[in-house]
Design a protein around this motif. Structure first.
Motif, PDB file in Angstrom:
ATOM      1  N   ILE A  18      16.125 -30.842  19.233  1.00  0.00           N
ATOM      2  CA  ILE A  18      15.720 -30.795  17.821  1.00  0.00           C
ATOM      3  C   ILE A  18      14.486 -29.912  17.662  1.00  0.00           C
ATOM      4  O   ILE A  18      14.364 -29.149  16.698  1.00  0.00           O
ATOM      5  CB  ILE A  18      15.493 -32.224  17.289  1.00  0.00           C
ATOM      6  N   ALA A  88      15.778 -40.851  12.229  1.00  0.00           N
ATOM      7  CA  ALA A  88      17.197 -40.994  12.498  1.00  0.00           C
ATOM      8  C   ALA A  88      17.696 -42.367  12.059  1.00  0.00           C
ATOM      9  O   ALA A  88      18.835 -42.706  12.224  1.00  0.00           O
ATOM     10  CB  ALA A  88      17.470 -40.783  13.984  1.00  0.00           C
ATOM     11  N   LYS A 109      17.829 -37.637   9.472  1.00  0.00           N
ATOM     12  CA  LYS A 109      18.645 -36.822  10.374  1.00  0.00           C
ATOM     13  C   LYS A 109      20.089 -37.284  10.253  1.00  0.00           C
ATOM     14  O   LYS A 109      20.314 -38.486  10.107  1.00  0.00           O
ATOM     15  CB  LYS A 109      18.169 -37.013  11.822  1.00  0.00           C
ATOM     16  N   PRO A 110      21.087 -36.466  10.412  1.00  0.00           N
ATOM     17  CA  PRO A 110      20.957 -35.016  10.544  1.00  0.00           C
ATOM     18  C   PRO A 110      20.691 -34.343   9.192  1.00  0.00           C
ATOM     19  O   PRO A 110      21.186 -34.806   8.189  1.00  0.00           O
ATOM     20  CB  PRO A 110      22.316 -34.616  11.102  1.00  0.00           C
ATOM     21  N   PHE A 111      19.941 -33.304   9.252  1.00  0.00           N
ATOM     22  CA  PHE A 111      19.565 -32.592   8.028  1.00  0.00           C
ATOM     23  C   PHE A 111      20.251 -31.231   7.997  1.00  0.00           C
ATOM     24  O   PHE A 111      20.718 -30.748   9.028  1.00  0.00           O
ATOM     25  CB  PHE A 111      18.056 -32.394   7.983  1.00  0.00           C
TER      26      PHE A 111
ATOM     27  N   ARG B 682      22.646 -40.516  15.310  1.00  0.00           N
ATOM     28  CA  ARG B 682      22.143 -39.424  14.469  1.00  0.00           C
ATOM     29  C   ARG B 682      21.386 -38.355  15.271  1.00  0.00           C
ATOM     30  O   ARG B 682      21.404 -37.187  14.896  1.00  0.00           O
ATOM     31  CB  ARG B 682      21.206 -39.976  13.394  1.00  0.00           C
ATOM     32  N   THR B 683      20.748 -38.781  16.346  1.00  0.00           N
ATOM     33  CA  THR B 683      19.952 -37.815  17.094  1.00  0.00           C
ATOM     34  C   THR B 683      20.811 -36.673  17.653  1.00  0.00           C
ATOM     35  O   THR B 683      20.520 -35.506  17.384  1.00  0.00           O
ATOM     36  CB  THR B 683      19.133 -38.515  18.177  1.00  0.00           C
ATOM     37  N   MET B 685      23.711 -35.834  16.648  1.00  0.00           N
ATOM     38  CA  MET B 685      24.355 -35.178  15.533  1.00  0.00           C
ATOM     39  C   MET B 685      23.424 -34.174  14.853  1.00  0.00           C
ATOM     40  O   MET B 685      23.867 -33.132  14.363  1.00  0.00           O
ATOM     41  CB  MET B 685      24.849 -36.208  14.513  1.00  0.00           C
ATOM     42  N   THR B 686      22.138 -34.489  14.845  1.00  0.00           N
ATOM     43  CA  THR B 686      21.159 -33.580  14.258  1.00  0.00           C
ATOM     44  C   THR B 686      21.201 -32.227  14.948  1.00  0.00           C
ATOM     45  O   THR B 686      21.267 -31.175  14.313  1.00  0.00           O
ATOM     46  CB  THR B 686      19.749 -34.173  14.398  1.00  0.00           C
TER      47      THR B 686
END
Lengths: 126, 889
Positions: A18, A88, A109-111, B682-683, B685-686
């Protein structure tokens, strides 16, 4: 297209991929991006070299993003610093807590890359 | 004549026989079939180590020299046994409730678990026992010499000395083998007790056989024997009554105080009721032992040339009559008497020396005290072995120095007098709460000094150590310090003189010292527990509630008791408190029980000091002292009903508290779980979304493009793995999993796990004992392998040692097969140990480790399904997991 114009963003995040993504997006837009991965020393880092915008993750090793934010707002020197919270955990409670603590903006997240860019531009301009 | 070689062969066969007996008894006890090993008869026979070679050979010599006086030596112990209800019962009860390991431990324990008192008693005991050990070596050597002479060689000093050395070495080997198998001196030495019981029978039969031969074979019947006795000077009543009373008292006192007698009477006692049987059976045994002493002495004096050593009549009379078989039997009797005494005596002394001198010195020399690394047990056992050799060597040395020339009876009495210096401290301590450690110490020192001066040193002969002029006129002309006429009172028999003055001054100093000094809290507490041992359960607390970590206590306990035993102890306590796992709450009651367990291995003083270091002196509170002081309140308080109730309530409350904590935690957990899943999904997926957007925009060099595509791929894999884990876990939790039952061997399962655990670089060293891994399994082997893969991978990821090593060992715990996986890293902190099996409980936020924190949760679910278990095993140095394997029918 470059709007950053050398302004400085400090990204506090511990997930390497990220970090890479956000750094890429912002640098391409003309921002100078610094990164920091440790929660415990984040406040010191901000005070030492105050950036124009802080992007702050919630789940950090050592100290949570909420705690960092609380300390930032308690210190007059950083009380007005624009902070974009990233998390998240997309529950309403998280958003409420962030607002209560004084986050300038809050993103889950996710953005989308565009969205991050837009938020940072707004914060730096405002 | 018997050939000397035949005799040696017979002796060796006999020793081998004893080895077999001892081994068989140990094996039997190990398999839990103690049965008759713990019978009152065995107990009674083991007491017969009181009858040493001094009794076997020496009693006849004694009778030949001093008439019926030898009976006093039997009379004293008989009185003690008959009156067991008053003194012995109390000592045994204290010995069991305090897990006493030796007489030094008893006295040190009574006087506030004082190390110096333990050292003092040990020194007195060793000094007093050394001549006695020498005496046993001498008697065995002399009996060999008799046979050597018979086969034509006359032994000089050289041969005698080397024979004594070999005997000492042989005894050391036997004692080390059977005396140091268990560390817990409180656990009974079944092998040795069995061997000495057999020896007791042999020596009794041998002496009776010689007696029967003398009465009916030589003298010609009972009537003729009585005539002979009447005609002999032995039957003359020439001794003054004072000496009779004095010697009877001395023998009775020695019976209680000799370290070896304390060992068999108190430490090896398996059941208090055995004393009731021994109270008539042991005097009977002594009576049989003494029955034929006078006839043998009288016939020996008539039969053998004047000047023959009467101490050896039991051997020389049958030899002179050509009864070789009988002579050999008699030799074995004497051999049994000597060896059994030496073995038990050496064990008792070695326990004292190692617990009260060697181990405390070793611990304090390490500086860090109780928190040493490594296994204390190895040190204690080594100390005990060295002490056994040291004690025997001292005996041998005394034998060489004293020239081995004295009459057996004289050495025996000297040794007795030394040993009974412990009596005042012991009896007064057990019956009077006011006795203090300063009183005990001054009594012991004074009594010991008087004994040395008035009896021990003069025993080497005039001018040997104490010059003749000092004997006659006192040191520096101080008349009242003459060794055999204190305060100018002349004309008392030297032994009686020494017994009287040493004990009188010893007791006087004890009372005076106790009145003038003030006891420490610990002494008061122990004093009350000793004196009132029958009145109340041992409940006055010597530890207050402390914040000590259960894990530290477990580490120390493991080093002394051994891992398995300590874990069982802790687990049992935790269970009785209503808690799961290995770590109970550190309550005063638990610490006290633990201390007592440790005391069984290293003695009360050392155990107390070791725990004291961990608990940082959180000892005896004022409240506890008030409890001790106030007897009536105590009785009310110990009303057992109340206690049972409050214990029950406490247990329930603890269980409720835990249940409540669990419930609260569960609802928090549910929220946290959803938040966690969201976060974990989500991590990745980000990254995927962000980089795919970047790639879609295009316009970057191909290398960068490839790199970003790589990240997307990796994160997609991570996401998939997470979903797999989640599904796996939910299937396991819902119980809908189908198990695939297979037969196999643990070794193959671990082999597969090691191969699969992604350890290709060999960064983690794996230490296995493949030979122990031949355990048959019948379970879902793939699932079990999954558990091991997880644990090995965890060690690889999280072990932070310089050279990470994972030890895999197979053992047994509470009858089930367990596999322990222990790494050498810094382990898991005590407060985190409870949560590691929960979902998403990653201890570090180290995402590079790659898991989502589901591994151990899955392991636990799998082991539950397989009807095994997985727990964290605290106190191993590094992180340690115990997998309890599914049991096989």
């Amino acid at each position: 297209m470059a709007r950053g114009m050398g302004k400085r963003v400090l990204l506090i995040e511990d997930e390497p991929n990220i970090i890479e993504a956000i750094s890429f997006i912002l640098s391409r837009d003309g921002w100078t991006v610094h990164t920091h991965s440790d929660g415990e020393t984040a406040n010191d880092r901000i005070k030492a070299t105050p950036p124009d915008v802080v992007i702050l993750d919630v789940m950090l090793p050592g100290k949570s993003g909420y705690d960092i934010l609380r300390d930032l707002r308690a210190d007059p020197a950083t009380a007005a610093l624009p902070v974009l919270m990233l998390t998240a955990r997309g529950q309403t409670r998280d958003r409420e807590l962030a607002e209560q603590l004084g986050a300038s903006e809050f993103m889950v997240k996710p953005f989308s890359n565009e969205e991050v860019l837009a938020q940072v531009r707004t914060l730096a301009g405002g | 004549m018997v050939s000397f070689n035949l005799l040696i062969a017979v002796a060796l066969v006999y020793v081998a026989f004893l080895f077999i007996i001892a081994f068989a008894a140990e094996r039997r006890a190990e398999r839990g079939r103690e049965g008759w090993l713990r019978s009152p008869m065995i107990y009674t026979l083991s007491l017969s180590i009181y009858c040493t070679a001094w009794t076997f050979y020496g009693a006849v010599g004694y009778a030949a020299r001093s008439g019926l006086e030898y009976l006093t030596i039997y009379l004293g112990p008989s009185l003690v046994m008959i009156g067991w209800w008053w003194i012995l019962r109390k000592l045994v009860r204290i010995g069991r409730s305090q897990r006493i390991t030796s007489i030094a431990d008893l006295i040190s324990s009574r006087f506030g678990k004082s190390t110096p008192i333990g050292v003092l008693v040990t020194l007195v005991a060793v000094a007093a026992a050394t001549p006695y050990l020498a005496l046993q070596l001498q008697s065995v050597t002399l009996s060999f010499a008799v046979f050597a002479e018979g086969s034509g060689q006359v032994w000089g000093e050289q041969e005698l000395a080397s024979a004594a050395l070999w005997v000492a070495i042989g005894l050391a080997v036997f004692t080390v083998i059977f005396g140091t198998r268990n560390l817990d001196a409180n656990e009974r030495h079944h092998g040795i007790v069995m061997a000495i019981a057999v020896e007791a029978v042999v020596k009794l039969c041998a002496l009776v056989a010689v007696g029967v031969f003398v009465v009916w074979g030589l003298a010609g019947g009972v009537g003729r024997t009585l005539d002979l006795i009447d005609a002999s000077p032995i039957s003359d009543w020439t001794q003054p009554g004072g000496r009779w009373v004095g010697l009877t008292f001395l023998a009775a006192a020695a019976f209680l105080c000799l370290p070896r007698m304390f060992q068999v009477l108190v430490v090896e006692n398996a059941d208090e009721r055995h004393m009731a049987t021994a109270s008539w059976a042991f005097p009977l045994y002594l009576m049989l032992m003494s029955l034929f002493v006078v006839p043998i002495a009288v016939v020996g004096l008539n039969l053998l040339p004047a000047g023959s050593n009467p101490d050896l009549f039991v051997l020389t009379v049958p030899l002179a009559e050509g009864r070789n078989g009988l002579a050999i039997f008699s030799f074995l009797g004497g051999f049994s008497s000597a060896t059994s005494m030496v073995i038990v005596s050496t064990i008792a002394l070695a326990t004292m020396v190692s617990n009260h001198i060697v181990v405390p010195i070793w611990l304090s020399s390490r500086g860090t005290g109780a928190m040493v690394s490594g296994d204390v047990r190895g040190v204690v056992i080594m100390a005990r072995r060295l002490s056994i050799m040291g004690v025997l060597f001292l005996g041998y040395l005394y034998y060489r120095l004293s020239g081995g020339g004295e009459a057996l009876a004289a050495i025996g009495l000297i040794s007795f007098t030394g040993a009974v210096q412990v009596l005042p401290a012991m009896l007064v301590g057990v019956f009077w709460r006011g006795a203090t450690r300063w009183g005990a110490a001054s009594g012991l020192v004074l009594g010991f000094a008087v004994w040395m001066w008035s009896l021990f040193l003069p025993s080497f002969g005039a001018d040997a150590i104490i010059p003749h002029s000092v004997m006659a006129n006192g040191p520096f002309g101080i008349e009242w310090l003459r060794p055999q006429a204190f305060f100018g009172i002349d004309g008392i028999d030297p032994v009686i003189h020494a017994v009287m003055w040493s004990l009188l001054l010893n007791t006087g100093a004890l009372f005076l010292g106790s009145i003038l000094t003030f006891p420490l809290p610990m002494e008061r507490l122990q004093g009350a527990q000793f004196v009132n041992v029958f009145e109340h359960s041992p409940n006055a607390r010597s530890w207050t509630q402390s914040s000590a970590h259960a894990e530290d206590l477990l580490i120390t306990a493991q080093r002394i008791l051994g891992a398995e035993e300590a874990q069982t102890l802790f687990q049992a306590e935790a269970r009785s408190q209503g808690k799961a796992g290995f770590l109970p709450d550190v309550t005063p009651g638990f610490v006290e029980g633990l201390e007592r367990e440790l005391a069984g291995s290293v003695g009360a003083a050392t155990a107390h000091a070791m725990l004291g270091q961990i608990l940082q002196g959180a000892s005896v509170s004022v409240e506890d002292l008030i409890k001790v002081a106030d007897e009536t309140a105590q009785i009310m308080e110990y009303s057992s009903q109340l206690e049972a109730k409050s214990a029950e309530q406490e247990r329930t409350a603890r269980a409720l508290r835990e249940a409540n904590e669990k419930l609260t935690a569960l609802s928090i957990q549910k929220d946290a779980f959803l938040g966690q899943i969201s976060h974990e999904l989500r991590t990745p997926m980000t990254s995927i979304r962000s980089f795919s957007e970047i790639l879609r925009e295009g316009g970057m060099p191909p290398t960068q493009q490839a790199k970003y595509a790589g990240i997307i791929h990796d994160e997609a894999v991570r996401l998939t793995r997470l979903l797999d884990d989640l599904l796996d876990l939910s299937v396991l939790e819902s119980g809908q999993v189908t198990l695939n039952q297979q037969d196999g061997v643990l070794r193959d399962v671990i082999d597969r796990a090691v191969d699969a655990a992604d350890n290709r670089e060999g960064a983690l060293k794996i230490d296995r004992r493949r030979s122990e891994e031949g355990v048959e399994l019948s379970t879902d082997l793939d699932r079990l392998t999954q558990v091991f893969i997880n644990l090995i991978a965890n060690a690889r990821k999280y072990c932070d040692a310089q050279q990470p090593t994972l030890r895999i060992k197979v053992g047994r715990h509470e009858g089930r097969r367990v596999v322990d996986l222990i790494d050498n890293g810094s382990g898991i902190p005590e407060d985190k140990q409870g949560v590691i099996f929960e979902k998403f409980s990653r201890l570090t936020d180290d995402r590079k480790a790659g898991g989502a924190g589901l591994g151990l949760a899955i392991c636990r679910e799998i082991m539950n399904r397989l009807e095994g278990d997985i727990t964290y095993l605290p106190g191993q140095g590094g992180a340690a997991f115990r997998v309890t394997l599914p049991s096989v029918e």
